[in-house]
Design a protein around this motif. Structure first.
Motif, PDB file in Angstrom:
ATOM      1  N   ILE A  35       0.882  -1.171   0.000  1.00  0.00           N
ATOM      2  CA  ILE A  35       0.000   0.000   0.000  1.00  0.00           C
ATOM      3  C   ILE A  35       0.915   1.216   0.000  1.00  0.00           C
ATOM      4  CG2 ILE A  35      -1.816   1.259   1.211  1.00  0.00           C
ATOM      5  CD1 ILE A  35      -2.611  -1.482   2.474  1.00  0.00           C
ATOM      6  N   ALA A  36       0.914   1.924  -1.113  1.00  0.00           N
ATOM      7  CA  ALA A  36       1.839   3.043  -1.325  1.00  0.00           C
ATOM      8  C   ALA A  36       1.396   4.295  -0.566  1.00  0.00           C
ATOM      9  CB  ALA A  36       1.932   3.339  -2.821  1.00  0.00           C
ATOM     10  N   ILE A  41       3.768   7.222  -5.379  1.00  0.00           N
ATOM     11  CA  ILE A  41       3.155   7.177  -6.717  1.00  0.00           C
ATOM     12  C   ILE A  41       3.708   8.322  -7.565  1.00  0.00           C
ATOM     13  CG2 ILE A  41       0.996   7.357  -8.033  1.00  0.00           C
ATOM     14  CD1 ILE A  41       1.129   4.751  -6.436  1.00  0.00           C
ATOM     15  N   ASP A  42       3.786   9.500  -6.987  1.00  0.00           N
ATOM     16  CA  ASP A  42       4.305  10.667  -7.694  1.00  0.00           C
ATOM     17  C   ASP A  42       5.733  10.433  -8.182  1.00  0.00           C
ATOM     18  OD1 ASP A  42       3.873  13.698  -8.265  1.00  0.00           O
ATOM     19  OD2 ASP A  42       5.797  13.648  -7.206  1.00  0.00           O
ATOM     20  N   ALA A  43       6.573   9.921  -7.304  1.00  0.00           N
ATOM     21  CA  ALA A  43       7.974   9.667  -7.674  1.00  0.00           C
ATOM     22  C   ALA A  43       8.053   8.662  -8.820  1.00  0.00           C
ATOM     23  CB  ALA A  43       8.755   9.165  -6.460  1.00  0.00           C
ATOM     24  N   TYR A  44       7.230   7.625  -8.767  1.00  0.00           N
ATOM     25  CA  TYR A  44       7.225   6.615  -9.832  1.00  0.00           C
ATOM     26  C   TYR A  44       6.822   7.243 -11.167  1.00  0.00           C
ATOM     27  CZ  TYR A  44       6.062   2.485 -12.559  1.00  0.00           C
ATOM     28  OH  TYR A  44       6.006   1.524 -13.563  1.00  0.00           O
ATOM     29  N   VAL A  45       5.723   7.983 -11.169  1.00  0.00           N
ATOM     30  CA  VAL A  45       5.211   8.566 -12.423  1.00  0.00           C
ATOM     31  C   VAL A  45       6.201   9.571 -12.991  1.00  0.00           C
ATOM     32  CG1 VAL A  45       3.326   9.895 -13.481  1.00  0.00           C
ATOM     33  CG2 VAL A  45       2.805   8.116 -11.792  1.00  0.00           C
ATOM     34  N   ILE A  79      -6.543   5.588  -6.002  1.00  0.00           N
ATOM     35  CA  ILE A  79      -6.847   6.798  -5.223  1.00  0.00           C
ATOM     36  C   ILE A  79      -5.637   7.726  -5.189  1.00  0.00           C
ATOM     37  CG2 ILE A  79      -7.296   7.662  -2.877  1.00  0.00           C
ATOM     38  CD1 ILE A  79      -9.039   5.077  -2.501  1.00  0.00           C
ATOM     39  N   PHE A  80      -4.470   7.161  -4.921  1.00  0.00           N
ATOM     40  CA  PHE A  80      -3.268   7.983  -4.822  1.00  0.00           C
ATOM     41  C   PHE A  80      -2.863   8.557  -6.183  1.00  0.00           C
ATOM     42  CE2 PHE A  80      -2.009   5.250  -0.943  1.00  0.00           C
ATOM     43  CZ  PHE A  80      -2.886   5.968  -0.129  1.00  0.00           C
ATOM     44  N   LEU A  81      -3.096   7.803  -7.252  1.00  0.00           N
ATOM     45  CA  LEU A  81      -2.825   8.331  -8.590  1.00  0.00           C
ATOM     46  C   LEU A  81      -3.744   9.509  -8.880  1.00  0.00           C
ATOM     47  CD1 LEU A  81      -1.264   8.206 -11.244  1.00  0.00           C
ATOM     48  CD2 LEU A  81      -2.912   6.488 -12.029  1.00  0.00           C
ATOM     49  N   ILE A 101       5.431  19.460 -14.003  1.00  0.00           N
ATOM     50  CA  ILE A 101       4.415  18.734 -13.238  1.00  0.00           C
ATOM     51  C   ILE A 101       4.527  17.229 -13.485  1.00  0.00           C
ATOM     52  CG2 ILE A 101       2.856  20.723 -13.302  1.00  0.00           C
ATOM     53  CD1 ILE A 101       1.076  19.037 -15.262  1.00  0.00           C
ATOM     54  N   THR A 102       3.909  16.464 -12.621  1.00  0.00           N
ATOM     55  CA  THR A 102       3.914  15.007 -12.750  1.00  0.00           C
ATOM     56  C   THR A 102       3.108  14.606 -13.980  1.00  0.00           C
ATOM     57  OG1 THR A 102       4.034  14.858 -10.356  1.00  0.00           O
ATOM     58  CG2 THR A 102       3.414  12.851 -11.549  1.00  0.00           C
ATOM     59  N   PRO A 103       3.699  13.870 -14.917  1.00  0.00           N
ATOM     60  CA  PRO A 103       3.034  13.515 -16.189  1.00  0.00           C
ATOM     61  C   PRO A 103       2.075  12.325 -16.039  1.00  0.00           C
ATOM     62  CG  PRO A 103       5.242  12.641 -16.168  1.00  0.00           C
ATOM     63  CD  PRO A 103       5.089  13.419 -14.892  1.00  0.00           C
TER      64      PRO A 103
END
Length: 135
Positions: A35-36, A41-45, A79-81, A101-103
């Motif tokens: 559970i992230a 999630i932001d860092a991954y994207v 949800i986090f995405l 910004i986060t893509p």
């Protein structure tokens, strides 16, 4: 009063890895589930290169592997995405350039249920995906 997208993004809740004791969504009983957090999630994207699309399934698997789990929670990941996407879009409306910004459009396409919920609208997602030849 409801929390803003930014407040949800800035949550201090830590990530969790747990073995689930019953089937959950597409995960069988006994799965070691990650559970992230919105920041994970932001860092991954942000690491997804321009012009590359990553499916939600792939992102869940990648995140789980990087945290010694078998898969990621489908519900919280979505949800986090969404939180990450809303913060990114708000940042763009507040003057940040798209490259800053986060893509999120590299994970979200207009066929996904989450896309219809985002305040940016499908046109924004499709425009960004088109600019990167992701459509």
């Amino acid at each position: 009063m409801a929390k803003s997208w930014q407040e949800k993004f800035d949550s201090k809740k830590p990530f969790v890895v747990k073995v689930i004791d019953k089937k959950f969504a597409d995960l069988p009983k006994g799965t070691k589930m990650f559970i992230a957090t919105p920041k994970i999630i932001d860092a991954y994207v942000r690491e997804i290169p321009e012009g590359v699309e990553v499916s939600m399934k792939r992102m869940r698997e990648d995140l789980a592997l990087s945290h010694n789990a078998e898969n990621s929670c489908p519900v919280t990941t979505s949800i986090f995405l969404r939180i990450v996407s809303e913060v990114a879009f708000e940042d763009s409306k507040n003057g940040k350039e798209l490259k800053e910004i986060t893509p999120f459009w590299r994970v979200i396409n207009d066929k996904m249920p989450i896309a219809k919920k985002l305040s940016c609208g499908l046109e924004f997602i499709n425009d960004q995906r088109s600019k990167e030849n992701l459509n």
